[in-house]
Structures are given as C-alpha cells and as structure tokens.
Write a protein that holds these residues in place. Sequence first.
Motif, PDB file in Angstrom:
ATOM      1  N   PRO A 146      14.648 -13.116 -22.972  1.00 61.35           N
ATOM      2  CA  PRO A 146      13.756 -11.951 -22.851  1.00 61.35           C
ATOM      3  C   PRO A 146      12.290 -12.297 -23.156  1.00 61.35           C
ATOM      4  N   THR A 147      12.071 -13.185 -24.162  1.00 60.21           N
ATOM      5  CA  THR A 147      10.694 -13.590 -24.499  1.00 60.21           C
ATOM      6  C   THR A 147      10.072 -14.355 -23.335  1.00 60.21           C
ATOM      7  N   ASP A 148      10.844 -15.294 -22.760  1.00 60.00           N
ATOM      8  CA  ASP A 148      10.329 -16.082 -21.633  1.00 60.00           C
ATOM      9  C   ASP A 148       9.977 -15.173 -20.469  1.00 60.00           C
ATOM     10  N   HIS A 149      10.840 -14.192 -20.236  1.00 57.83           N
ATOM     11  CA  HIS A 149      10.618 -13.254 -19.127  1.00 57.83           C
ATOM     12  C   HIS A 149       9.288 -12.502 -19.335  1.00 57.83           C
ATOM     13  N   ILE A 150       9.094 -11.993 -20.555  1.00 56.88           N
ATOM     14  CA  ILE A 150       7.884 -11.201 -20.849  1.00 56.88           C
ATOM     15  C   ILE A 150       6.631 -12.060 -20.687  1.00 56.88           C
ATOM     16  N   ARG A 151       6.683 -13.301 -21.185  1.00 51.46           N
ATOM     17  CA  ARG A 151       5.476 -14.149 -21.145  1.00 51.46           C
ATOM     18  C   ARG A 151       5.138 -14.545 -19.705  1.00 51.46           C
ATOM     19  N   THR A 152       6.168 -14.855 -18.919  1.00 54.06           N
ATOM     20  CA  THR A 152       5.870 -15.240 -17.534  1.00 54.06           C
ATOM     21  C   THR A 152       5.448 -14.010 -16.727  1.00 54.06           C
ATOM     22  N   SER A 153       6.019 -12.843 -17.048  1.00 55.09           N
ATOM     23  CA  SER A 153       5.588 -11.608 -16.367  1.00 55.09           C
ATOM     24  C   SER A 153       4.123 -11.325 -16.664  1.00 55.09           C
TER      25      SER A 153
END
Length: 222
Positions: A146-153
Amino acid sequence: MTLKRSKTVQLKTARGRTASSQRWLRRQLNDPYVQEAQRLGYRSRSAFKLIQLDEKFGLLHKGQRVVDLGAAPGGWSQVAANRVIQKTSGQIIGLDLLPMEPIPGVTLIQADFMSQDGLEGLMEICPDGIDLVISDMAAPTTGHAPTDHIRTSALCEAAYDFAIDVLVLDGVFLAKVFKGGSEHMLLERMKKNFKSVRHAKPAASRAESPETYVIAKGFRGI
Ligand SMILES: C[S@@+](CC[C@H](N)C(=O)[O-])C[C@H]1O[C@@H](n2cnc3c(N)ncnc32)[C@H](O)[C@@H]1O
C-alpha cells in the motif's frame, strides 16, 4: 517486439552471494530482455516497455518534443531519441534524481521532480509546449504494497499536473501506475482532459511487478 525465454541458465557456484543476490542474478541471466538490451546497447530492459507501448499505441513520431521523467539510466530516452530526432527537429529532455551518462540528442537534468527547483528548471526549457510526456518514475519500493502504491501514485499525479501545463493540443501522456490502475480521481481528470485513456501492461513488464501504464491521448487543453 515480444521476446521468448530461452534455455534456463543455472548459477554454477554461489561464490559467497546472499540468497537474494543469487535470485537477482539468476533472474538477470535468464531474462531475454536483459540480454537483448545488452545486444542492442540499451541501458535498461525498460527500453522494451516503451518500444512495446509505442508499437501498440503509436506514441513516438519524428520531430516531437518529448519530456522523459524518471529517465535514468536512460533506456526510454534512447528509444525516444532514435524514434523522434530527425536532423534539426525533435527534442528530448530527460530528468532524474540520479546522474546519467550523456545520450546524443537528449538534454539531461539531474533534479528531484517533486522539488520546486526541479519543476521550475524543467518548465523553463519547455516554453513552446511538449508533444509527449512520458513518466517511468517509481519511488524506491519499501516491500509494503500500500505504501509503494501511494508513493508511485503521488509521482504519477505530479507528472500529470506537469503534463497538463506543458502539453500542446492533442498531446499525449504516458505514465507508470501500480496495479489497480490510476487513482479514481486522477482517472476522472484524465478522461475529461484527453480524448482517450487506456491502461496497458507491456510484455516486457514482469508479471510479478505491480506496475502497469496509463496512456492518455488527444489532450483537449484546459
Ligand atoms: C524504473 S526507473 C526508470 C527507468 C528508465 N525509464 C529507463 O528506461 O532507463 C525509475 C526512475 O525514477 C526515478 N525517480 C523516482 N523518483 C523521482 C523524482 N522524485 N524525481 C526524479 N526522478 C525520480 C528514479 O531515480 C529511477 O531512476
């Protein structure tokens, strides 16, 4: 250009490597895109993702002005330069946090795209508008999906805000997003601002990677 895996290469000895570095090396040795990138002189296997997306969506054309965000080590910029630069027309600007070796025909900027300086530096050299903004930016992965998703988004959203400031009418935006596609609100904005919005995962993108790409074509202006 889709490549098939050939006979599996095994590591003969572990030579003091950790289990994860053995896994990485085995994967590199058996990856047809790594081998083909080396053969053709591309700096990254990612080059084939742009080649495949271009084959499917017809993104790159002679004479375009292109901004490549998250350009290091330079595979996408190399592909763009090959397909866009013709005599005196065509321009590529590649930006990354990391330093890059020069690429003929490409203006390189080392800066954080998320910083005021990085963004302003980039805007200064695009006064006449840009035909295509491509972003392969990815935040370093944490292992926490979820953290990776938020940062790349967040990177994708910032790239989008930049794109709609600099794109010419009918311009194109291509960016990496993580699985699940673009965030709902960003997708709604794209659908308003562009004639078509599609998602695609090129064959060169590893199946186990959560990455996919959003391709927005036909910028309507704002
Ligand atoms: C997957 S790599 C890009 C590979 C490249 N497309 C190629 O073909 O060689 C992602 C890049 O995004 C860059 N990046 C991540 N966050 C960034 C930021 N805030 N500003 C600039 N570059 C960034 C990283 O440094 C990294 O080089």
